[in-house]
Motif scaffolding. Structure first.
Motif, PDB file in Angstrom:
ATOM      1  N   ALA B 106       0.834  -1.209   0.000  1.00 48.70           N
ATOM      2  CA  ALA B 106       0.000   0.000   0.000  1.00 48.70           C
ATOM      3  C   ALA B 106       0.865   1.254   0.000  1.00 48.70           C
ATOM      4  O   ALA B 106       0.595   2.208  -0.744  1.00 48.70           O
ATOM      5  CB  ALA B 106      -0.942  -0.023   1.199  1.00 48.70           C
ATOM      6  N   ILE B 107       1.924   1.271   0.821  1.00 49.01           N
ATOM      7  CA  ILE B 107       2.812   2.447   0.896  1.00 49.01           C
ATOM      8  C   ILE B 107       3.428   2.736  -0.476  1.00 49.01           C
ATOM      9  O   ILE B 107       3.403   3.871  -0.956  1.00 49.01           O
ATOM     10  CB  ILE B 107       3.935   2.222   1.948  1.00 49.01           C
ATOM     11  N   GLN B 108       3.987   1.690  -1.125  1.00 51.14           N
ATOM     12  CA  GLN B 108       4.663   1.917  -2.413  1.00 51.14           C
ATOM     13  C   GLN B 108       3.655   2.279  -3.506  1.00 51.14           C
ATOM     14  O   GLN B 108       3.963   3.099  -4.375  1.00 51.14           O
ATOM     15  CB  GLN B 108       5.544   0.717  -2.793  1.00 51.14           C
ATOM     16  N   ALA B 109       2.431   1.712  -3.437  1.00 50.24           N
ATOM     17  CA  ALA B 109       1.408   2.048  -4.438  1.00 50.24           C
ATOM     18  C   ALA B 109       0.964   3.501  -4.286  1.00 50.24           C
ATOM     19  O   ALA B 109       0.777   4.208  -5.286  1.00 50.24           O
ATOM     20  CB  ALA B 109       0.204   1.109  -4.295  1.00 50.24           C
ATOM     21  N   LEU B 110       0.847   3.954  -3.049  1.00 51.97           N
ATOM     22  CA  LEU B 110       0.481   5.349  -2.780  1.00 51.97           C
ATOM     23  C   LEU B 110       1.570   6.287  -3.315  1.00 51.97           C
ATOM     24  O   LEU B 110       1.261   7.301  -3.975  1.00 51.97           O
ATOM     25  CB  LEU B 110       0.301   5.541  -1.266  1.00 51.97           C
ATOM     26  N   ALA B 111       2.841   5.957  -3.046  1.00 46.54           N
ATOM     27  CA  ALA B 111       3.948   6.788  -3.539  1.00 46.54           C
ATOM     28  C   ALA B 111       3.915   6.866  -5.067  1.00 46.54           C
ATOM     29  O   ALA B 111       4.072   7.950  -5.650  1.00 46.54           O
ATOM     30  CB  ALA B 111       5.290   6.229  -3.047  1.00 46.54           C
ATOM     31  N   CYS B 112       3.696   5.727  -5.736  1.00 46.82           N
ATOM     32  CA  CYS B 112       3.628   5.710  -7.202  1.00 46.82           C
ATOM     33  C   CYS B 112       2.464   6.555  -7.707  1.00 46.82           C
ATOM     34  O   CYS B 112       2.597   7.251  -8.718  1.00 46.82           O
ATOM     35  CB  CYS B 112       3.493   4.273  -7.720  1.00 46.82           C
ATOM     36  N   THR B 113       1.334   6.491  -7.005  1.00 48.01           N
ATOM     37  CA  THR B 113       0.161   7.266  -7.416  1.00 48.01           C
ATOM     38  C   THR B 113       0.465   8.767  -7.357  1.00 48.01           C
ATOM     39  O   THR B 113       0.151   9.516  -8.287  1.00 48.01           O
ATOM     40  CB  THR B 113      -1.044   6.919  -6.513  1.00 48.01           C
ATOM     41  N   VAL B 114       1.092   9.202  -6.251  1.00 50.87           N
ATOM     42  CA  VAL B 114       1.468  10.618  -6.116  1.00 50.87           C
ATOM     43  C   VAL B 114       2.405  11.020  -7.262  1.00 50.87           C
ATOM     44  O   VAL B 114       2.201  12.063  -7.898  1.00 50.87           O
ATOM     45  CB  VAL B 114       2.143  10.868  -4.746  1.00 50.87           C
ATOM     46  N   LEU B 115       3.399  10.187  -7.538  1.00 55.40           N
ATOM     47  CA  LEU B 115       4.365  10.505  -8.603  1.00 55.40           C
ATOM     48  C   LEU B 115       3.667  10.576  -9.959  1.00 55.40           C
ATOM     49  O   LEU B 115       3.923  11.477 -10.763  1.00 55.40           O
ATOM     50  CB  LEU B 115       5.481   9.454  -8.641  1.00 55.40           C
ATOM     51  N   TRP B 116       2.768   9.628 -10.228  1.00 53.10           N
ATOM     52  CA  TRP B 116       2.089   9.560 -11.520  1.00 53.10           C
ATOM     53  C   TRP B 116       1.165  10.762 -11.712  1.00 53.10           C
ATOM     54  O   TRP B 116       1.161  11.383 -12.788  1.00 53.10           O
ATOM     55  CB  TRP B 116       1.288   8.251 -11.622  1.00 53.10           C
ATOM     56  N   VAL B 117       0.396  11.097 -10.677  1.00 50.60           N
ATOM     57  CA  VAL B 117      -0.530  12.238 -10.771  1.00 50.60           C
ATOM     58  C   VAL B 117       0.260  13.533 -10.992  1.00 50.60           C
ATOM     59  O   VAL B 117      -0.091  14.358 -11.854  1.00 50.60           O
ATOM     60  CB  VAL B 117      -1.422  12.332  -9.505  1.00 50.60           C
ATOM     61  N   GLY B 118       1.351  13.710 -10.251  1.00 51.47           N
ATOM     62  CA  GLY B 118       2.184  14.899 -10.425  1.00 51.47           C
ATOM     63  C   GLY B 118       2.810  14.977 -11.810  1.00 51.47           C
ATOM     64  O   GLY B 118       2.873  16.047 -12.425  1.00 51.47           O
ATOM     65  N   ALA B 119       3.272  13.821 -12.318  1.00 48.36           N
ATOM     66  CA  ALA B 119       3.916  13.776 -13.635  1.00 48.36           C
ATOM     67  C   ALA B 119       2.913  14.121 -14.738  1.00 48.36           C
ATOM     68  O   ALA B 119       3.170  15.003 -15.577  1.00 48.36           O
ATOM     69  CB  ALA B 119       4.518  12.384 -13.884  1.00 48.36           C
ATOM     70  N   LEU B 120       1.779  13.456 -14.731  1.00 49.34           N
ATOM     71  CA  LEU B 120       0.769  13.703 -15.770  1.00 49.34           C
ATOM     72  C   LEU B 120       0.204  15.111 -15.641  1.00 49.34           C
ATOM     73  O   LEU B 120       0.091  15.848 -16.633  1.00 49.34           O
ATOM     74  CB  LEU B 120      -0.358  12.660 -15.678  1.00 49.34           C
ATOM     75  N   GLY B 121      -0.122  15.509 -14.400  1.00 47.03           N
ATOM     76  CA  GLY B 121      -0.640  16.859 -14.163  1.00 47.03           C
ATOM     77  C   GLY B 121       0.342  17.923 -14.634  1.00 47.03           C
ATOM     78  O   GLY B 121      -0.049  18.883 -15.317  1.00 47.03           O
ATOM     79  N   GLY B 122       1.613  17.736 -14.304  1.00 49.55           N
ATOM     80  CA  GLY B 122       2.640  18.701 -14.711  1.00 49.55           C
ATOM     81  C   GLY B 122       2.769  18.804 -16.221  1.00 49.55           C
ATOM     82  O   GLY B 122       2.890  19.907 -16.774  1.00 49.55           O
ATOM     83  N   ALA B 123       2.763  17.654 -16.911  1.00 50.78           N
ATOM     84  CA  ALA B 123       2.910  17.650 -18.369  1.00 50.78           C
ATOM     85  C   ALA B 123       1.723  18.325 -19.049  1.00 50.78           C
ATOM     86  O   ALA B 123       1.897  19.140 -19.970  1.00 50.78           O
ATOM     87  CB  ALA B 123       3.080  16.220 -18.882  1.00 50.78           C
ATOM     88  N   VAL B 124       0.506  18.007 -18.588  1.00 47.41           N
ATOM     89  CA  VAL B 124      -0.702  18.598 -19.183  1.00 47.41           C
ATOM     90  C   VAL B 124      -0.724  20.105 -18.911  1.00 47.41           C
ATOM     91  O   VAL B 124      -0.999  20.914 -19.802  1.00 47.41           O
ATOM     92  CB  VAL B 124      -1.975  17.906 -18.636  1.00 47.41           C
ATOM     93  N   TRP B 125      -0.390  20.510 -17.683  1.00 47.73           N
ATOM     94  CA  TRP B 125      -0.353  21.926 -17.295  1.00 47.73           C
ATOM     95  C   TRP B 125       0.603  22.714 -18.190  1.00 47.73           C
ATOM     96  O   TRP B 125       0.255  23.767 -18.718  1.00 47.73           O
ATOM     97  CB  TRP B 125       0.073  22.027 -15.831  1.00 47.73           C
ATOM     98  N   ARG B 126       1.807  22.204 -18.379  1.00 45.71           N
ATOM     99  CA  ARG B 126       2.802  22.895 -19.204  1.00 45.71           C
ATOM    100  C   ARG B 126       2.348  23.005 -20.666  1.00 45.71           C
ATOM    101  O   ARG B 126       2.665  23.965 -21.359  1.00 45.71           O
ATOM    102  CB  ARG B 126       4.137  22.157 -19.169  1.00 45.71           C
ATOM    103  N   LEU B 127       1.647  21.959 -21.105  1.00 47.44           N
ATOM    104  CA  LEU B 127       1.205  21.926 -22.509  1.00 47.44           C
ATOM    105  C   LEU B 127       0.160  23.002 -22.779  1.00 47.44           C
ATOM    106  O   LEU B 127       0.155  23.629 -23.842  1.00 47.44           O
ATOM    107  CB  LEU B 127       0.618  20.539 -22.798  1.00 47.44           C
ATOM    108  N   VAL B 128      -0.735  23.234 -21.817  1.00 49.68           N
ATOM    109  CA  VAL B 128      -1.852  24.162 -22.050  1.00 49.68           C
ATOM    110  C   VAL B 128      -1.525  25.580 -21.576  1.00 49.68           C
ATOM    111  O   VAL B 128      -2.322  26.488 -21.807  1.00 49.68           O
ATOM    112  CB  VAL B 128      -3.161  23.653 -21.395  1.00 49.68           C
ATOM    113  N   HIS B 129      -0.330  25.775 -20.928  1.00 47.62           N
ATOM    114  CA  HIS B 129       0.015  27.131 -20.475  1.00 47.62           C
ATOM    115  C   HIS B 129       1.149  27.728 -21.301  1.00 47.62           C
ATOM    116  O   HIS B 129       1.917  27.022 -21.904  1.00 47.62           O
ATOM    117  CB  HIS B 129       0.396  27.113 -18.990  1.00 47.62           C
TER     118      HIS B 129
END
Lengths: 129, 129, 129
Positions: B106-129
């Motif tokens: 659970a701990i490692q899955a949570l860490a991966c989820t945070v990393l994935w959301v930040g990575a995708l969110g960051g890429a989409v944000w940069r693309l549209v700004h």
């Protein structure tokens, strides 16, 4: 920066996660208890979907990013998206029967070949120019 | 440059190596001779620790580095260190019994989820700004 | 840019692909039908060649690229080429018999160790200087 390639990478990551979930689901469905990985062909096909995709991760990811660097972000993302689609087709076919894995496998293998040829070609070209 | 993320990546690499050593050790301990990967549940759990960590490598590593690029080096390294700790907890639990794998997983899955959301969110944000 | 490291990465990618082909070939040769991964020791050794190389992919690839960034492109490519050669020696030995896997395994493990030490050392050095 390589925003499109980054987004396609996140989609590929999500696919790996989704296949891991399918294996957990197949364990419950077909009664294959951990730590076993054999015993039921329906489970084994779902497990093979995950494993085959994993086996191709060190083929796909380095080729995708070197292609993005040497050829271009949008082109890499487009071919990378074909790989993701190919893997979804592979999943939909293979979970039903072994012979139905072929079309999806061919699509993703073709996408990887394009990425690899572009990556190696780009690196060699830059080195000699 | 991403020095903190690089160091955490080296720690994750060391963990993969350590788990490979544990499988070799478990082969000797429980008498599971190569090329077999089944036959003793104590061996199979140690093998599953290595394999599950491997299955998550193409989830963790790309998410970690895209998070580092889009969000920041220190934040990526901090969440990446949580992943490493989660995998150690997973190892300590799972080698004893199948149900004890859950907290570390659970701990490692949570860490991966945070990393994935930040990575995708960051890429989409940069693309549209 | 890291043209030499990119080329060696493409060679490592080609090796993963080649090992996947060998597993498919061994399935046909020894009659191990999908989705099975056990049943014939000659097949199982070829499968172990692919799997062991896969298990080392998240050790080799991150170490190679961090070494290239922190130490240098040509040096990373040279040690990475040793890894590729070690894996070929491993393949040639292991497909014949289990004990013959040792020399190739040792070569590739040594190459990974050099890459990992250089990567971690380089990152820590840059951080404190």
């Amino acid at each position: 920066m390589y925003h499109y390639t980054a987004i396609v990478t996140c989609l590929a990551v999500a696919l790996h996660f989704f296949f891991a979930l399918q294996v957990a689901r197949a364990r419950a469905l077909y009664g294959v208890k951990l730590p076993a990985i054999t015993g039921n062909p329906d489970f084994e096909r779902v497990y093979r979907i995950q494993m085959n995709t994993l086996e191709w991760a060190p083929i796909f990811l380095p080729s995708l990013w070197l292609f993005a660097i040497y050829i271009g972000d949008a082109a890499a993302a487009a071919v990378g998206a074909v790989w993701v689609i190919g893997r979804i087709v592979y999943f939909l076919g293979y979970r039903e029967a072994v012979p139905k894995r072929t079309p999806g496998f061919a699509i993703q293998a073709l996408a990887c070949t394009v990425l690899w040829v572009g990556a190696l070609g780009g690196a060699v070209w830059r080195l000699v120019h």
